[in-house]
Design an enzyme around this catalytic site. Structure first.
Site, PDB file in Angstrom:
ATOM      1  N   HIS A 195     -37.619  22.342 -44.436  1.00  0.00           N
ATOM      2  CA  HIS A 195     -37.925  22.753 -46.078  1.00  0.00           C
ATOM      3  C   HIS A 195     -39.228  23.316 -46.246  1.00  0.00           C
ATOM      4  O   HIS A 195     -40.064  23.189 -45.444  1.00  0.00           O
ATOM      5  CB  HIS A 195     -37.829  21.492 -46.650  1.00  0.00           C
ATOM      6  N   CYS A 237     -28.177  15.766 -42.716  1.00  0.00           N
ATOM      7  CA  CYS A 237     -29.439  15.588 -42.689  1.00  0.00           C
ATOM      8  C   CYS A 237     -29.909  15.064 -41.359  1.00  0.00           C
ATOM      9  O   CYS A 237     -31.108  14.653 -41.028  1.00  0.00           O
ATOM     10  CB  CYS A 237     -29.999  15.176 -43.966  1.00  0.00           C
ATOM     11  N   HIS A 283     -33.797  19.997 -39.060  1.00  0.00           N
ATOM     12  CA  HIS A 283     -33.884  21.025 -40.222  1.00  0.00           C
ATOM     13  C   HIS A 283     -35.322  21.071 -41.049  1.00  0.00           C
ATOM     14  O   HIS A 283     -36.159  20.189 -40.666  1.00  0.00           O
ATOM     15  CB  HIS A 283     -32.755  20.935 -41.246  1.00  0.00           C
ATOM     16  N   HIS A 342     -46.133  23.522 -40.889  1.00  0.00           N
ATOM     17  CA  HIS A 342     -45.290  23.981 -39.696  1.00  0.00           C
ATOM     18  C   HIS A 342     -45.211  23.143 -38.712  1.00  0.00           C
ATOM     19  O   HIS A 342     -45.378  22.991 -37.686  1.00  0.00           O
ATOM     20  CB  HIS A 342     -45.835  25.329 -39.116  1.00  0.00           C
ATOM     21  N   GLU A 390     -38.065  18.922 -52.005  1.00  0.00           N
ATOM     22  CA  GLU A 390     -37.570  19.197 -50.807  1.00  0.00           C
ATOM     23  C   GLU A 390     -37.069  20.684 -50.819  1.00  0.00           C
ATOM     24  O   GLU A 390     -36.976  21.476 -49.909  1.00  0.00           O
ATOM     25  CB  GLU A 390     -36.619  18.228 -50.241  1.00  0.00           C
ATOM     26  N   HIS A 411     -37.676  18.256 -40.280  1.00  0.00           N
ATOM     27  CA  HIS A 411     -37.692  16.692 -40.129  1.00  0.00           C
ATOM     28  C   HIS A 411     -36.169  16.404 -39.998  1.00  0.00           C
ATOM     29  O   HIS A 411     -35.405  17.503 -39.711  1.00  0.00           O
ATOM     30  CB  HIS A 411     -38.023  15.860 -41.557  1.00  0.00           C
TER      31      HIS A 411
END
Length: 162
Positions: free
Chosen positions: A45, A39, A43, A83, A151, A15
């Protein structure tokens, strides 16, 4: 609620928090040095999602709801988001990332209509499960109590209606 049960899911997703700006807003007064807005970068998680449903009564099988059914209520959404790259359709990068995904098939896009923070995603899952319970005619008997979205191992967001 007299009884509550929780089911945990895991999924991987990317995201971008395109609205992040650590120089102002809630908590900015705690920042002493010039912050880096990490952020805003693309990137990902390893998310952990925990949904809790509850009821004041038990079913004829002495359950709030079978864990199997809780899993199936969210299974399709989890498979779709796993994914993927979760992106706000209002993010200035969205049109170009969408074009890249379509042109090269290199990215599975999961478009949403909000900045995909942990808080906003927790509410998204809450609303989705509440709607599924309503569609199944269960909302009067079973209620979504809360949704917790991890997260990272040290950062989570929780959403519940009062």
């Amino acid at each position: 609620m007299k009884w509550e049960i929780s089911k945990t899911f895991r999924f991987e997703a990317g995201h971008r928090v395109w609205k992040q700006n650590l120089t102002y807003g809630r908590g900015a007064q705690f920042t002493k040095e010039k912050p880096v807005n990490k952020c805003v970068n693309l990137h990902g998680h390893s998310y952990v999602l925990e949904v809790t449903v509850g009821s004041d009564t038990l079913s004829e099988q002495d359950m709030v709801m079978d864990f199997y059914h809780v899993k199936n209520a969210l299974k399709g959404l989890i498979e779709e988001i796993d994914h993927s790259f979760i992106i706000d359709v209002n993010d200035p990068m969205y049109p170009e990332l969408k074009d890249v995904a379509e042109k090269y098939g290199a990215m599975k896009i999961f478009p949403v209509e909000f900045c995909p923070t942990a808080e906003a995603l927790a509410k998204f899952f809450y609303d989705f499960l509440k709607k599924r319970l309503e569609e199944a005619g269960l909302l009067g008997e079973v209620k979504v109590v809360k949704v917790v979205l991890w997260e990272t191992a040290t950062s989570k967001a929780e959403y519940k209606e009062e």
